[in-house]
Design a protein around this motif. Structure first.
Motif, PDB file in Angstrom:
ATOM      1  N   LEU A 702       1.085  -1.275   0.157  1.00 12.92           N
ATOM      2  CA  LEU A 702      -0.059  -0.023  -0.079  1.00 12.92           C
ATOM      3  C   LEU A 702       0.985   1.321  -0.015  1.00 12.92           C
ATOM      4  O   LEU A 702       1.801   1.328   0.818  1.00 12.92           O
ATOM      5  N   ILE A 703       0.609   2.096  -0.926  1.00 17.74           N
ATOM      6  CA  ILE A 703       1.382   3.323  -1.161  1.00 17.74           C
ATOM      7  C   ILE A 703       0.521   4.269  -1.036  1.00 17.74           C
ATOM      8  O   ILE A 703      -0.298   4.707  -2.190  1.00 17.74           O
ATOM      9  N   ALA A 704       0.338   5.475  -0.183  1.00 22.33           N
ATOM     10  CA  ALA A 704      -0.284   6.509  -0.045  1.00 22.33           C
ATOM     11  C   ALA A 704       0.302   7.823  -0.653  1.00 22.33           C
ATOM     12  O   ALA A 704       1.582   7.993  -0.265  1.00 22.33           O
ATOM     13  N   ASP A 705      -0.421   8.555  -1.535  1.00 20.22           N
ATOM     14  CA  ASP A 705       0.098   9.652  -2.026  1.00 20.22           C
ATOM     15  C   ASP A 705       0.393  10.925  -1.017  1.00 20.22           C
ATOM     16  O   ASP A 705       1.253  11.522  -1.096  1.00 20.22           O
ATOM     17  N   ARG A 706      -0.562  10.699  -0.058  1.00 15.21           N
ATOM     18  CA  ARG A 706      -0.261  11.495   1.040  1.00 15.21           C
ATOM     19  C   ARG A 706      -1.132  10.863   2.447  1.00 15.21           C
ATOM     20  O   ARG A 706      -1.921  10.373   2.486  1.00 15.21           O
ATOM     21  N   SER A 707       0.100  10.691   3.346  1.00 12.56           N
ATOM     22  CA  SER A 707      -0.340  10.093   4.649  1.00 12.56           C
ATOM     23  C   SER A 707      -1.052  11.076   5.680  1.00 12.56           C
ATOM     24  O   SER A 707      -1.582  10.521   6.484  1.00 12.56           O
ATOM     25  N   LYS A 708      -1.207  12.419   5.307  1.00 12.83           N
ATOM     26  CA  LYS A 708      -1.756  13.484   6.179  1.00 12.83           C
ATOM     27  C   LYS A 708      -2.384  14.209   5.364  1.00 12.83           C
ATOM     28  O   LYS A 708      -2.237  14.661   4.607  1.00 12.83           O
ATOM     29  N   ILE A 709      -3.894  14.098   5.688  1.00 15.67           N
ATOM     30  CA  ILE A 709      -4.888  14.956   4.872  1.00 15.67           C
ATOM     31  C   ILE A 709      -5.708  15.697   6.096  1.00 15.67           C
ATOM     32  O   ILE A 709      -5.611  15.755   7.084  1.00 15.67           O
ATOM     33  N   ASN A 710      -6.406  16.754   5.312  1.00  9.71           N
ATOM     34  CA  ASN A 710      -7.331  17.552   6.303  1.00  9.71           C
ATOM     35  C   ASN A 710      -8.640  16.953   6.674  1.00  9.71           C
ATOM     36  O   ASN A 710      -9.322  16.331   5.866  1.00  9.71           O
ATOM     37  N   ALA A 711      -9.102  17.326   7.925  1.00  2.00           N
ATOM     38  CA  ALA A 711     -10.364  16.744   8.298  1.00  2.00           C
ATOM     39  C   ALA A 711     -11.439  17.493   7.910  1.00  2.00           C
ATOM     40  O   ALA A 711     -11.891  18.276   8.832  1.00  2.00           O
ATOM     41  N   ASP A 712     -11.727  17.926   6.665  1.00  2.00           N
ATOM     42  CA  ASP A 712     -12.609  18.637   6.275  1.00  2.00           C
ATOM     43  C   ASP A 712     -13.807  17.943   5.535  1.00  2.00           C
ATOM     44  O   ASP A 712     -14.790  18.647   5.039  1.00  2.00           O
ATOM     45  N   GLY A 713     -13.851  16.625   5.786  1.00  2.00           N
ATOM     46  CA  GLY A 713     -14.909  15.909   5.045  1.00  2.00           C
ATOM     47  C   GLY A 713     -14.828  15.924   3.514  1.00  2.00           C
ATOM     48  O   GLY A 713     -15.599  15.117   2.885  1.00  2.00           O
ATOM     49  N   THR A 714     -13.694  16.294   2.823  1.00  2.00           N
ATOM     50  CA  THR A 714     -13.643  16.266   1.472  1.00  2.00           C
ATOM     51  C   THR A 714     -12.175  15.813   1.195  1.00  2.00           C
ATOM     52  O   THR A 714     -12.265  15.497  -0.212  1.00  2.00           O
ATOM     53  N   ASP A 715     -11.391  16.135   1.917  1.00  2.00           N
ATOM     54  CA  ASP A 715      -9.793  15.772   1.526  1.00  2.00           C
ATOM     55  C   ASP A 715      -9.669  14.330   1.159  1.00  2.00           C
ATOM     56  O   ASP A 715     -10.334  13.430   1.669  1.00  2.00           O
ATOM     57  N   LEU A 716      -8.653  13.836   0.428  1.00  2.00           N
ATOM     58  CA  LEU A 716      -8.494  12.408   0.026  1.00  2.00           C
ATOM     59  C   LEU A 716      -7.102  11.917   0.017  1.00  2.00           C
ATOM     60  O   LEU A 716      -6.162  12.834  -0.096  1.00  2.00           O
ATOM     61  N   SER A 717      -6.947  10.823   0.331  1.00  2.00           N
ATOM     62  CA  SER A 717      -5.636  10.027   0.259  1.00  2.00           C
ATOM     63  C   SER A 717      -5.717   9.065  -1.043  1.00  2.00           C
ATOM     64  O   SER A 717      -6.748   7.983  -0.785  1.00  2.00           O
TER      65      SER A 717
END
Length: 806
Positions: A702-717
């Motif tokens: 598993l390779i995430a493009d971003r391991s930290k995202i925003n808790a805004d209900g729309t951000d994606l990994s």
């Protein structure tokens, strides 16, 4: 829920700016209105009434595309041209309360895009209908609103049942953002500011700001209009202020500025300024409007192509449809940003928005990240292309829709060309002369700073009526790249653009040999076609549509001729719909450089080696074949003189690219083990790449493009999922079913594997790998915390990943 209106103006402006709102919606009086809607798939003629009971309807947030949530079916009315997904009719309702404002206000509702045939009611009053699904629109709510404890009901009916309405997947629903806008009676009119730069040099830029003000009071009054230009660091660099006596209705004002040694905008250096326009009445701020400013100058020439900021510039472009793969048409800023990042890494500097106005957020990203944009209005005029297409609405709506596109988009520095149509049948009909002139006049009445074009398929000047109109500033041609060489003689003194090119077919990770034999699928229009039984196409550059050409052949023509400003590949990404040449169950196109997941196909690296400043060495295909099978090995490279190939440590010789060839090739028998390519410059090693024969599937990576995202209900990994052997080598034919579990403050937003004939649902917690890979998209909730992702499959080691949502 009550929505408090008396909010600190500057605090809210700051918050909205941090949220990345579009420039038309970052004012203190503007609220994002995406949350807490109810949805019903189906029709009920009474659903507009405030008393209607919607308690059993589904609760959701916008943007929303109901088609992408459906099951694939050969019976879908849009057929595979639209992806074989359901359309139909849907209703949306939102109930909300408003506190009565202390002073006189006007209230509006802004929809950035609804597909399609939308009708809107507020508190039972019908306030408008808009057939076109690709442009934003505004309705005034003021006369019909309730304040205080009495609730308001907004109802929207969306009708996408008339099919086929398009030649690609459109999505269905309120698929772009919605805004509640509160205005003082005196304010900047809707899309009422236009910024231009009449003179630009490295030493000085003259900036002109045309402002349209609206006075909704019953009497005339005096206002002060102050505009300030700030640079990227927030420093004020120019200012203008005017006192103006406003009559009732609309008034106009022009302000002029000078910028010394301006920071010029280009794809390589997308320098942006911001113009803040304040409207003050009796010393009080009554409106604030922010406009982006990118200072640049450009021109098309007949013999030397395109110049940007005084320098000859080759356009490395792609065409893009609006869907976001497994997310469908529902707008998501991070998903669009990721697509642009992948294109940027390839060396792309220009995008043609095919074949409709894009989401405002996409244009804002192009401004910020650095992409030149062709903004296109229509795929269809009066003559039919899709049976239930835009031609049905042309007479009543085309002028309004085109005007709105120009007014909405004209402040984006990324936009450098307006396109009024794509492959329009009227080019073969004398009606094309009159319509072309009319459309160009509509554009020029609102913006004279950019050339107007239309994408043509007819290259003979005697037969093309859009050209005969004499109205087009720029002649754009789709395909027939060898005909481009005749352009200077056929169209003396005219400027051209290669607006659509290639239509080369490919499936990621699939290879048909011999690789130097080009397959034309199908061989001609409506000709019999007998393709691969597994619905694949070769990822060597050796499969094309009959109207198209290979990537290398086309790029050689464009690269070697200065009068051709550049080209726009069809297409940057695969897209849902138009799976030509295959019928259902093929459901997405084969024409992208990048598959539907966002995984690059091999030819991506050819362009990266030609278009970017990255040092590239890309060897392919994989090294899992039948013993003794003759395999064609290709290598794309740059910044080197030659490449040497080794099979199990034995050199197969060094090779260099010949003129107008963009790869080197070896033909060798397969032996299990490894292959290795080494590139050299001046005899010194530059890069090395090794591919090993993979063993049986054993693990999941598993390779995430971003391991930290925003808790805004729309951000994606976006999580790339690979099936590997015990040593970590990807298994190139792995098709294991992968099950996903997402726990914590996130959920599964979509899954895919890039296979054009996969009919597994996009909205699921499982996916089969295709050629060793699949994709999981995880979306945040609005609560900060951790997101635990687990992937499992029978016979494979389970894999886990931890994401953080802040």
């Amino acid at each position: 829920m009550k929505r408090k209106q008396q909010i600190n103006f500057f605090l809210l402006a700051m918050v909205l700016a941090l949220l990345g709102c579009d420039q038309n919606h970052q004012l203190a009086e503007s609220q994002n209105f995406d949350k807490d809607w109810k949805f019903m798939l189906g029709d009920d003629s009474l659903a507009f009434q405030p008393s209607y009971k919607d308690s059993n309807w589904r609760a959701l947030n916008l943007p929303h595309d109901w088609s992408i949530e459906g099951e694939f079916s050969a019976d879908a009315p849009a057929t595979t041209e639209g992806g074989a997904l359901p359309t139909g009719i849907g209703w949306y309702r939102k109930t909300f309360q408003l506190e009565k404002p202390e002073t006189e206000k006007q209230f509006y509702i802004d929809f950035d895009g609804v597909f399609c045939n939308s009708e809107v009611w507020i508190n039972g009053h019908h306030i408008g209908k808009r057939p076109f699904g690709y442009i934003g629109f505004r309705y005034e709510l003021t006369p019909y609103l309730h304040f205080g404890e009495e609730a308001n009901t907004l109802a929207v009916r969306v009708d996408n049942s008339a099919q086929p309405a398009s030649r690609w997947y459109t999505g269905s629903g309120i698929y772009r953002h919605v805004w509640l806008v509160e205005k003082n009676p005196v304010h900047v009119a809707h899309w009422g500011i236009f910024v231009t730069t009449p003179e630009v040099s490295a030493e000085l830029a003259k900036v002109k700001l045309d402002i349209q003000l609206e006075n909704r009071k019953e009497t005339n009054l005096s206002v002060v209009v102050k505009s300030t230009i700030t640079d990227a660091d927030g420093q004020a660099v120019a200012e203008a202020q005017n006192k103006l006596d406003l009559t009732v209705g609309l008034s106009t004002l022009t302000q002029n500025f000078e910028l010394k040694t301006p920071a010029l905008w280009s794809p390589e250096n997308p320098n942006l300024y911001t113009i803040s326009t304040e409207v003050l009445s009796s010393g009080k701020l009554v409106d604030l409007y922010e406009t982006p400013l990118g200072v640049r100058f450009f021109e098309f020439t007949a013999d030397q192509g395109f110049f940007l900021n005084g320098t000859q510039y080759k356009l490395h472009g792609v065409n893009q449809h609006h869907d976001l793969g497994a997310l469908g048409a529902a707008v998501n800023t991070r998903a669009m940003e990721r697509q642009l990042e992948i294109l940027k890494d390839m060396g792309v500097n220009a995008i043609r928005m095919a074949h409709n106005p894009p989401a405002p957020e996409l244009l804002k990203l192009c401004d910020k990240m650095g992409f030149l944009v062709i903004d296109e209005s229509f795929d269809e005029w009066k003559k039919t292309k899709a049976k239930k297409g835009y031609h049905l609405y042309w007479d009543e709506w085309h002028k309004r829709d085109l005007e709105d596109m120009i007014r909405r988009d004209r402040n984006h520095p990324s936009i450098f060309v307006w396109s009024i149509g794509n492959e329009i049948p009227e080019q073969f009909d004398t009606t094309g002369v009159q319509i072309t002139r009319e459309l160009v006049d509509i554009v020029k009445a609102l913006d004279t700073t950019r050339p107007v074009t239309a994408a043509l398929t007819e290259t003979d000047p005697e037969k093309n009526n859009l050209y005969k109109s004499g109205a087009l500033d720029l002649l754009s041609f789709n395909y027939k790249h060898k005909e481009y060489l005749k352009f200077p003689d056929r169209y003396p003194g005219e400027c051209m653009l290669a607006s659509e090119n290639m239509s080369a077919l490919s499936t990621r990770g699939h290879y048909d040999m011999p690789s130097d034999s080009v397959r034309i699928w199908p061989p001609a229009y409506k000709a019999p076609f007998d393709g691969n039984s597994d619905f694949t196409a070769s990822s060597y550059d050796n499969a094309i549509a009959y109207w198209g050409a290979t990537h290398e052949d086309t790029w050689a023509v464009v690269k070697n001729n200065d009068f051709i400003p550049g080209m726009f590949i069809w297409s940057g990404f695969d897209y849902i719909g138009e799976p030509l040449p295959y019928p259902y169950p093929a459901r997405s196109s084969y024409l992208g450089i990048i598959d539907l997941c966002g995984f690059p196909k091999d030819v991506y690296y050819m362009y990266q080696s030609e278009w970017s400043d990255k040092t590239v060495l890309h060897l392919f295909p994989h090294w899992n074949w039948t013993e003794g099978q003759i395999i064609d090995l290709w290598a794309y490279y740059n910044n080197a003189d030659e490449v040497e190939l080794f099979v199990n440590g034995v050199s197969q010789g060094r090779k260099s690219k010949e003129k107008d060839q963009f790869h080197v090739m070896w033909r060798v028998p397969f032996q299990p083990g490894s292959i290795k390519a080494i590139s050299y410059k001046d005899g010194q090693q530059v890069l090395e790449q090794e591919i090993k024969t993979a063993g049986p599937a054993a693990k999941i990576e598993l390779i995430a493009d971003r391991s930290k995202i925003n808790a805004d209900g729309t951000d994606l990994s976006f999580i790339t999922v690979k099936v590997t052997d015990k040593d970590g080598n990807m298994v190139p034919d792995a098709a294991n079913l992968i099950n996903f579990k997402v726990e914590g403050e996130g959920f599964v937003a979509g899954v895919d594997n890039g296979y054009q004939a996969s009919v597994e649902p996009f909205k699921a917690n499982y996916r089969k790998a295709f050629n060793g890979m699949c994709l999981l998209i995880v979306q945040s909730t609005e609560k900060a915390g951790t997101i635990n992702v687990t992937a499992s499959s029978d016979g494979l080691d389970t894999s886990s990943l931890l994401l953080t949502s802040n």
